[in-house]
Design a protein around this motif. Structure first.
Motif, PDB file in Angstrom:
ATOM      1  N   GLU A 166       0.837  -1.199   0.000  1.00  0.00           N
ATOM      2  CA  GLU A 166       0.000   0.000   0.000  1.00  0.00           C
ATOM      3  C   GLU A 166       0.878   1.258   0.000  1.00  0.00           C
ATOM      4  O   GLU A 166       1.823   1.371   0.769  1.00  0.00           O
ATOM      5  CB  GLU A 166      -0.889  -0.006   1.252  1.00  0.00           C
ATOM      6  CG  GLU A 166      -1.779   1.227   1.392  1.00  0.00           C
ATOM      7  CD  GLU A 166      -2.514   1.253   2.722  1.00  0.00           C
ATOM      8  OE1 GLU A 166      -2.996   2.342   3.115  1.00  0.00           O
ATOM      9  OE2 GLU A 166      -2.584   0.187   3.377  1.00  0.00           O
ATOM     10  N   GLY A 167       0.553   2.185  -0.886  1.00  0.00           N
ATOM     11  CA  GLY A 167       1.265   3.458  -0.931  1.00  0.00           C
ATOM     12  C   GLY A 167       2.578   3.422  -1.684  1.00  0.00           C
ATOM     13  O   GLY A 167       3.350   4.392  -1.635  1.00  0.00           O
ATOM     14  N   ALA A 168       2.853   2.342  -2.416  1.00  0.00           N
ATOM     15  CA  ALA A 168       4.128   2.250  -3.138  1.00  0.00           C
ATOM     16  C   ALA A 168       4.293   3.389  -4.135  1.00  0.00           C
ATOM     17  O   ALA A 168       5.421   3.825  -4.413  1.00  0.00           O
ATOM     18  CB  ALA A 168       4.239   0.898  -3.846  1.00  0.00           C
ATOM     19  N   GLU A 169       3.169   3.895  -4.659  1.00  0.00           N
ATOM     20  CA  GLU A 169       3.234   4.987  -5.638  1.00  0.00           C
ATOM     21  C   GLU A 169       3.731   6.290  -5.023  1.00  0.00           C
ATOM     22  O   GLU A 169       4.094   7.244  -5.744  1.00  0.00           O
ATOM     23  CB  GLU A 169       1.863   5.214  -6.280  1.00  0.00           C
ATOM     24  CG  GLU A 169       0.807   5.839  -5.374  1.00  0.00           C
ATOM     25  CD  GLU A 169       0.160   4.867  -4.382  1.00  0.00           C
ATOM     26  OE1 GLU A 169      -0.697   5.324  -3.597  1.00  0.00           O
ATOM     27  OE2 GLU A 169       0.519   3.673  -4.408  1.00  0.00           O
ATOM     28  N   LEU A 170       3.799   6.355  -3.695  1.00  0.00           N
ATOM     29  CA  LEU A 170       4.271   7.566  -3.012  1.00  0.00           C
ATOM     30  C   LEU A 170       5.793   7.639  -2.944  1.00  0.00           C
ATOM     31  O   LEU A 170       6.353   8.650  -2.518  1.00  0.00           O
ATOM     32  CB  LEU A 170       3.697   7.621  -1.590  1.00  0.00           C
ATOM     33  CG  LEU A 170       2.168   7.704  -1.481  1.00  0.00           C
ATOM     34  CD1 LEU A 170       1.730   7.598  -0.025  1.00  0.00           C
ATOM     35  CD2 LEU A 170       1.654   8.984  -2.110  1.00  0.00           C
ATOM     36  N   GLY A 171       6.466   6.557  -3.358  1.00  0.00           N
ATOM     37  CA  GLY A 171       7.925   6.535  -3.332  1.00  0.00           C
ATOM     38  C   GLY A 171       8.517   6.704  -4.712  1.00  0.00           C
ATOM     39  O   GLY A 171       7.812   6.662  -5.734  1.00  0.00           O
ATOM     40  N   ILE A 172       9.821   6.905  -4.762  1.00  0.00           N
ATOM     41  CA  ILE A 172      10.533   7.000  -6.024  1.00  0.00           C
ATOM     42  C   ILE A 172      11.365   5.737  -6.235  1.00  0.00           C
ATOM     43  O   ILE A 172      11.531   4.933  -5.311  1.00  0.00           O
ATOM     44  CB  ILE A 172      11.460   8.234  -6.061  1.00  0.00           C
ATOM     45  CG1 ILE A 172      12.606   8.093  -5.043  1.00  0.00           C
ATOM     46  CG2 ILE A 172      10.667   9.512  -5.815  1.00  0.00           C
ATOM     47  CD1 ILE A 172      13.702   9.144  -5.179  1.00  0.00           C
ATOM     48  N   VAL A 173      11.871   5.551  -7.451  1.00  0.00           N
ATOM     49  CA  VAL A 173      12.811   4.477  -7.753  1.00  0.00           C
ATOM     50  C   VAL A 173      14.109   5.119  -8.233  1.00  0.00           C
ATOM     51  O   VAL A 173      14.207   6.344  -8.361  1.00  0.00           O
ATOM     52  CB  VAL A 173      12.239   3.507  -8.816  1.00  0.00           C
ATOM     53  CG1 VAL A 173      11.052   2.754  -8.248  1.00  0.00           C
ATOM     54  CG2 VAL A 173      11.871   4.254 -10.095  1.00  0.00           C
ATOM     55  N   SER A 174      15.105   4.290  -8.514  1.00  0.00           N
ATOM     56  CA  SER A 174      16.430   4.828  -8.842  1.00  0.00           C
ATOM     57  C   SER A 174      16.407   5.744 -10.052  1.00  0.00           C
ATOM     58  O   SER A 174      17.133   6.753 -10.092  1.00  0.00           O
ATOM     59  CB  SER A 174      17.417   3.684  -9.062  1.00  0.00           C
ATOM     60  OG  SER A 174      16.957   2.805 -10.075  1.00  0.00           O
ATOM     61  N   ASP A 175      15.565   5.452 -11.057  1.00  0.00           N
ATOM     62  CA  ASP A 175      15.489   6.329 -12.223  1.00  0.00           C
ATOM     63  C   ASP A 175      15.139   7.756 -11.821  1.00  0.00           C
ATOM     64  O   ASP A 175      15.639   8.730 -12.409  1.00  0.00           O
ATOM     65  CB  ASP A 175      14.423   5.820 -13.200  1.00  0.00           C
ATOM     66  CG  ASP A 175      14.858   4.557 -13.931  1.00  0.00           C
ATOM     67  OD1 ASP A 175      15.953   4.035 -13.632  1.00  0.00           O
ATOM     68  OD2 ASP A 175      14.102   4.083 -14.797  1.00  0.00           O
TER      69      ASP A 175
END
Length: 464
Positions: A156-165
């Motif tokens: 839940e809420g993974a879209e609130l984080g960033i990734v390395s790109d």
């Protein structure tokens, strides 16, 4: 007659090498790239990351300089200056990759490519050319070199984080950041942000970071992380990410802890980038999300090949380059060189880099009796700085043959030193060869040729 002898989908390091070598050997070659000429490594990986590592070391270098008598002033770090300089360098490298292909006579297509069938490729619009009309070409042979992409965990809420790109294009440096993942990317970016002045929390599932590395090396890194101001949350995972009213994030961990932070960074792995490639129109087999290939890098559809991270084997840029080179020569040259993939060296560019080649102690001990030679000491450079960090160096030696089958190090210039050690391990040199080599004094590297007595002897460990 097909339009091309070889068509490469993806212009990353492996794809570019494969296309260029094939063209130099007389093949008619085309390459399609949707966005990043030079691929992940040049644009969103190794190169910009290493530039950011250099930036993160500035504060300690300035402190070291003061210890050695220089009048240095620390006015803080300017994130925008770093990002702009990094972008200029990446743009320059993009141009170099295009130029290399063009000079080799390779036809360049900017757009998203997909397979219509086993010999037909359609190149449609892409991020760099959204007006492109779809164009179809045919090729006798096709190479899939589309690399990998970062993934978010299914929470839940993974879209609130960033990734390395995303990390390479942040408008501002977050004052605090919670990095999820203890692999290469998580450890390296933890060091980068901590070095630049951010408050860093590092969360990972294992008891130690860097799964797959030698356990003793992992332990040394585990001890070093807090020394760099990084708060470690080991053996735990995030359950959900919640937005806070002030725009920050709350990370809820499975052990009941919560972390409030400005930014959540997912370094939770990568997956082969095969979505939208049209592989369902071919006989290419997919297993575990990766393209299945044989030892010649050919897929289950004859004439279609795959190299690099899309096969999810040894996911390192030099390996993709070697695979591309070998494949091009295999297909179009009257000779083919070889590489020793079993002794591929690897490095993690933390503030004190780690590097390895060959077998870990655990791997070697599962195969036979071994001798371990190791040393831990304070490098000469740090004697005036007041810091007490230690370099760690280790040799894994087969007892019967006395071959050096593994080398591991954590400390300044570890990656540079390990490149030379990789030659020794690949060549099958013995401990006696190391012993009869004269060192360069005073250096850290000389320790590899001056360790005379085993630290310990390990009998074969039965697996399971």
């Amino acid at each position: 007659m097909p339009d091309f002898d070889l068509f490469v989908i993806g212009a990353g390091s492996g794809g570019v090498r494969c296309a260029r070598i094939a063209a130099q050997n007389g093949a008619r070659v085309g390459v399609a790239e949707a966005r990043h000429w030079g691929g992940t490594c040049v644009n969103l990986g190794c190169v910009p990351k290493k530039l950011m590592v250099y930036a993160s070391e500035g504060a300690e270098l300035a402190a070291d300089a003061r210890a050695y008598g220089w009048d240095m002033q620390d006015k803080g770090h300017d994130w925008r200056t770093l990002i702009d300089a990094k972008d200029r360098e990446i743009d320059r490298l993009d141009g170099i990759y295009r130029s290399m292909l063009d000079k080799a006579g390779v036809a360049l297509f900017t757009g998203r490519a997909r397979l219509v069938d086993s010999q037909t490729i359609e190149i449609g619009p892409g991020p760099l050319d959204e007006t492109r009309e779809p164009q179809r070409v045919t090729a006798r042979r096709i190479v899939i070199a589309t690399g990998g992409r970062p993934v978010r965990p299914p929470i839940e809420g993974a879209e609130l984080g960033i990734v390395s790109d995303d990390a390479f294009h942040l408008d501002t440096r977050p004052a605090s950041i919670c990095i999820i993942g203890g692999g290469y990317i998580g450890v390296e970016f933890a060091g980068i942000f901590a070095g630049l002045g951010s408050k860093v929390d590092l969360v990972f599932r294992q008891s130690l970071p860097l799964r797959g590395f030698d356990n003793e090396l992992r332990e040394k890194l585990g001890d070093a992380l807090p020394e760099h101001g990084i708060a470690v949350h080991a053996a735990t995972s995030p359950e959900r990410i919640l937005p806070l009213s002030d725009g920050r994030r709350q990370v809820v961990l499975d052990n009941g802890e919560t972390i409030e932070t400005d930014c959540v960074f997912f370094a939770t792995g990568r997956k082969p980038n095969i979505d939208g490639l049209g592989l369902e129109a071919t006989r290419v087999k997919i297993a575990g999300g990766a393209v299945v290939v044989d030892q010649a890098n050919e897929t289950t559809d004859p004439g279609i090949y795959a190299i690099g991270d899309v096969t999810d084997r040894i996911n390192l840029t030099p390996v993709a380059i070697a695979e591309g080179h070998v494949l091009a020569e295999h297909l179009f040259a009257d000779h083919a060189r070889s590489w020793s993939f079993d002794t591929t060296p690897k490095a993690v560019f933390f503030s004190e880099p780690l590097a390895s080649v060959g077998k870990t102690e655990e791997e070697a001990a599962s195969e036979g009796d071994i001798d371990i030679y190791s040393a831990s000491f304070r490098p000469l450079r740090q004697t005036l700085t007041g810091r007490h960090r230690k370099a760690f160096m280790k040799l894994v030696v087969e007892r019967e043959s006395q071959k050096v089958v593994g080398v591991h190090m954590m400390g300044e210039a570890a990656a540079e030193i390990m490149q030379g050690m990789a030659i020794a391990v690949t060549a099958g040199l013995t401990k006696r060869d190391f012993d009869r080599t004269i060192g360069i004094h005073p250096t850290t590297a000389e320790e590899f040729v001056t360790m005379r007595s085993p630290t310990r002897q390990v009998s074969r460990r039965e697996e399971g």
